[in-house]
Scaffold this active site. Structure first.
Site, PDB file in Angstrom:
ATOM      1  N   GLY A 124       0.829  -1.204   0.000  1.00  0.00           N
ATOM      2  CA  GLY A 124       0.000   0.000   0.000  1.00  0.00           C
ATOM      3  C   GLY A 124       0.860   1.249   0.000  1.00  0.00           C
ATOM      4  O   GLY A 124       0.498   2.269   0.601  1.00  0.00           O
ATOM      5  N   ALA A 125       2.007   1.172  -0.667  1.00  0.00           N
ATOM      6  CA  ALA A 125       2.898   2.333  -0.868  1.00  0.00           C
ATOM      7  C   ALA A 125       3.416   2.913   0.445  1.00  0.00           C
ATOM      8  O   ALA A 125       3.808   4.079   0.483  1.00  0.00           O
ATOM      9  CB  ALA A 125       2.188   3.420  -1.687  1.00  0.00           C
ATOM     10  N   SER A 211       4.403  -5.578  -3.022  1.00  0.00           N
ATOM     11  CA  SER A 211       4.590  -4.138  -3.243  1.00  0.00           C
ATOM     12  C   SER A 211       5.388  -3.545  -2.086  1.00  0.00           C
ATOM     13  O   SER A 211       6.489  -4.029  -1.794  1.00  0.00           O
ATOM     14  CB  SER A 211       3.224  -3.466  -3.442  1.00  0.00           C
ATOM     15  OG  SER A 211       3.374  -2.171  -3.944  1.00  0.00           O
ATOM     16  N   ALA A 212       4.844  -2.534  -1.382  1.00  0.00           N
ATOM     17  CA  ALA A 212       5.591  -2.013  -0.229  1.00  0.00           C
ATOM     18  C   ALA A 212       5.795  -3.114   0.811  1.00  0.00           C
ATOM     19  O   ALA A 212       6.761  -3.092   1.573  1.00  0.00           O
ATOM     20  CB  ALA A 212       4.858  -0.827   0.396  1.00  0.00           C
ATOM     21  N   ASP A 336       3.711  -5.056 -14.069  1.00  0.00           N
ATOM     22  CA  ASP A 336       3.612  -4.379 -12.772  1.00  0.00           C
ATOM     23  C   ASP A 336       3.551  -2.856 -12.910  1.00  0.00           C
ATOM     24  O   ASP A 336       2.969  -2.172 -12.080  1.00  0.00           O
ATOM     25  CB  ASP A 336       4.851  -4.723 -11.919  1.00  0.00           C
ATOM     26  CG  ASP A 336       4.525  -5.652 -10.764  1.00  0.00           C
ATOM     27  OD1 ASP A 336       3.415  -5.533 -10.204  1.00  0.00           O
ATOM     28  OD2 ASP A 336       5.375  -6.484 -10.402  1.00  0.00           O
ATOM     29  N   HIS A 455      -0.018  -4.674 -11.523  1.00  0.00           N
ATOM     30  CA  HIS A 455       0.406  -4.603 -10.132  1.00  0.00           C
ATOM     31  C   HIS A 455      -0.736  -5.082  -9.231  1.00  0.00           C
ATOM     32  O   HIS A 455      -1.884  -4.684  -9.410  1.00  0.00           O
ATOM     33  CB  HIS A 455       0.768  -3.146  -9.790  1.00  0.00           C
ATOM     34  CG  HIS A 455       1.510  -3.012  -8.505  1.00  0.00           C
ATOM     35  ND1 HIS A 455       2.682  -3.691  -8.263  1.00  0.00           N
ATOM     36  CD2 HIS A 455       1.262  -2.279  -7.386  1.00  0.00           C
ATOM     37  CE1 HIS A 455       3.119  -3.373  -7.048  1.00  0.00           C
ATOM     38  NE2 HIS A 455       2.272  -2.530  -6.501  1.00  0.00           N
TER      39      HIS A 455
END
Length: 555
Positions: A124-125, A211-212, A336, A455
């Site tokens: 979630g960045a 991701s994150a 992605d 992504h």
């Protein structure tokens, strides 16, 4: 018939009496009791939601041990996620009291013991997310039930601070940063100390994330603070080396936040920020979700980990010796970068209009700006070398996505795999690319038909959604989900994705410094999906050609 009825009744009675369950579990903080569900004949599962692994954290402080509780804590509801902006960044959601985890424990005929443990770190960045994931009709994305049941492993999902409260740093001892990483580390350490009471093997913990969360997994393997706690790790679409993985200039961003919440930017800044309303702080760190080829959205992701001299004592690329004995899988989705490049260059999603080559050049110029004209020219000739004299509209659009995918995810992931393999002691290394075409083509969004795995497309398959919500998927999606769960849980059990009880459609070879072998994962995969040297020409451009050019512009 009457006799049959009696037999069924007796069988049901015996099954209920002998329902396998851990019952009340003793943890270091006190007793917890979850919910026991029946999965099938002689198969049950205990689910614990909202187990505290640390106290409510102090503002901009490392997590502290939970003081404990009296009596039996009922752990049957998810706790709120950590404070974060809502989807449209107009308000906040969640709570500062958010350091909880959830546990899924499968049982067969008897209560499980010594099961491998898989600890999930959400993405979630570094700005948003929760341990239970998005919820659709009470079907939570990160429910560990399918993985636990099919793979016979314990699944744990953990909460950690995000956004300003999790990652703001003044670049000095005032607010050093990395609070979200410290939360994850506290959760991993808690699992190591307590999971035996839940039937888990504390010496066989696999951390995995996307991701994150994938980058977080990578950071957790290279920090010196997890020595001996982690046996294996899986990074999906994110590693510590990603360009968004480390904030190189945290002070500047901290000053921007300070100005937004009316704090001074001198030596009183940290003290003022610590006193500021948490919701105001959270909203001050929310993301402006616009982008352009000249200022890609990627460069707005500024709340990330920092090199603080403690959690990260050095550049991530210099810390891979700490992961020498950790088995590691890392990979990407073949497109992605699509979701990001579509924000910067929206025309790629329209089948009806051309994407100007100039937009592609501007995006490349942003990604190579430190190297000036020479960087852009080299990049442009690398990415257009296969075009011929008259590239099609689709070719140009796909190239824009490839540029974003390579720069944001694929090349850094290959670099991390290479460093892991080069530093390995007992640790094994595996590489993959997921190439399943996106399900969003024409379904929810007007995606072009050529879009591959975008992504976050991997999440639904890893968490078994094609089994949980069969009506939303084709049988081919269930095949793919079964394959991914088999590889992931075999790996968690043995360190080898091919061995561990579940059969797989292709033998996945190790990634080594010379062969660079990897597995392409897809619903119709077979033994011919083993490949080597993933996008070598482009990896070579970003990791060796570009860095060797003289730097003409630096921040």
């Amino acid at each position: 018939m009457a006799i049959l009825g009696i037999l069924v009744a007796v069988a049901v009675f015996l099954e209920t009496v002998s329902a396998t369950s851990l019952g009340v579990v003793y943890t270091e903080g006190g007793m917890v009791q979850g919910e026991n569900i029946r999965l099938g004949f002689r198969r049950h599962m205990d689910i614990f939601k909202g187990v505290p692994f640390a106290d409510m954290p102090g503002r901009f402080e490392k997590p502290k041990p939970h003081p404990g509780w009296d009596g039996v804590m009922k752990t049957t509801e998810f706790r709120p996620r950590c404070l974060q902006p809502n989807l449209i960044a107009t308000d906040s959601r969640g709570s500062e009291d958010c350091l909880y985890l959830n546990i899924w424990v499968p049982h067969g005929r008897s209560v499980s013991k010594d099961l491998p443990v898989m600890v999930w770190i959400y993405g979630g960045a570094f700005l948003v997310g929760g341990s239970m994931g998005a919820n659709f009709l009470d079907n939570y994305l990160y429910s560990g039930q399918e993985i636990a049941e099919r793979g016979d492993v314990i699944v744990v999902t953990v909460g950690y601070r995000v956004g300003t409260l999790g990652f703001l740093s003044t670049g000095d001892s005032g607010i050093p940063g990395n609070y979200g990483l410290w939360d994850q580390q506290a959760a991993i350490a808690w699992v190591h100390r307590n999971i035996r009471s839940f039937g888990g093997d504390p010496d066989n913990i696999t951390i995995f994330g996307e991701s994150a969360g994938g980058a977080s997994v990578s950071f957790q393997t290279i920090t010196p603070h997890n020595k001996g706690l982690i046996k294996r790790a899986i990074s999906q679409s994110g590693v510590a080396l990603c360009p968004w993985g480390v904030n190189r200039n945290p002070r500047r961003f901290a000053e921007e936040i300070a100005l937004k919440v009316n704090c001074p930017t001198d030596d009183r800044m940290a003290a003022c920020l610590k006193m500021t309303d948490p919701v105001q702080l959270t909203l001050a760190g929310s993301l402006d979700v616009s982008g352009s080829p000249d200022y890609p959205i990627l460069f707005k992701l500024l709340l990330s980990p920092v090199i603080d001299g403690d959690f990260l004592p050095d550049e991530p690329s210099n810390l891979f010796h700490n992961a020498a004995n950790i088995d590691y899988i890392a990979g990407v989705n073949d497109m992605d970068g699509h979701i990001f490049t579509a924000i910067d260059v929206p025309s790629i999603n329209s089948d009806l209009v051309d994407t100007p080559i100039d937009d592609m050049k501007r995006l490349l110029a942003s990604y190579t700006k430190e190297k000036g004209a020479a960087g852009l020219n080299n990049a442009y000739s690398t990415y257009t070398s296969t075009w011929g004299s008259n590239p099609s509209r689709e070719t140009i659009k796909k190239t824009v996505v490839e540029i974003g995918t390579d720069y944001i995810f694929l090349v850094p992931t290959q670099a991390a795999l290479y460093l892991h393999a080069a530093n390995a002691g007992t640790g094994r290394t595996y590489s993959y690319v997921l190439s399943e075409p996106s399900r969003l083509g024409g379904l929810i969004m007007p995606y072009p038909s050529w879009v591959g795995a975008d992504h976050a497309d991997d999440l639904q398959y890893v968490f078994g959604k094609p089994f949980t919500t069969p009506l939303g998927y084709w049988p081919s999606h269930r095949d793919l989900s079964g394959y991914m769960i088999a590889y992931w849980t075999n790996f968690a059990k043995t360190g080898d994705p091919n061995k561990g009880g579940l059969s797989v459609p292709a033998t996945w070879p190790k990634f080594t410094g010379d062969g660079h072998k990897y597995l392409e994962i897809r619903n119709n995969m077979d033994k011919n999906f083993v490949r080597q040297q993933m996008r070598l020409r482009y990896v070579n451009f970003w990791t060796s050609v570009l860095p060797s050019l003289p730097t003409v512009y630096s921040e």
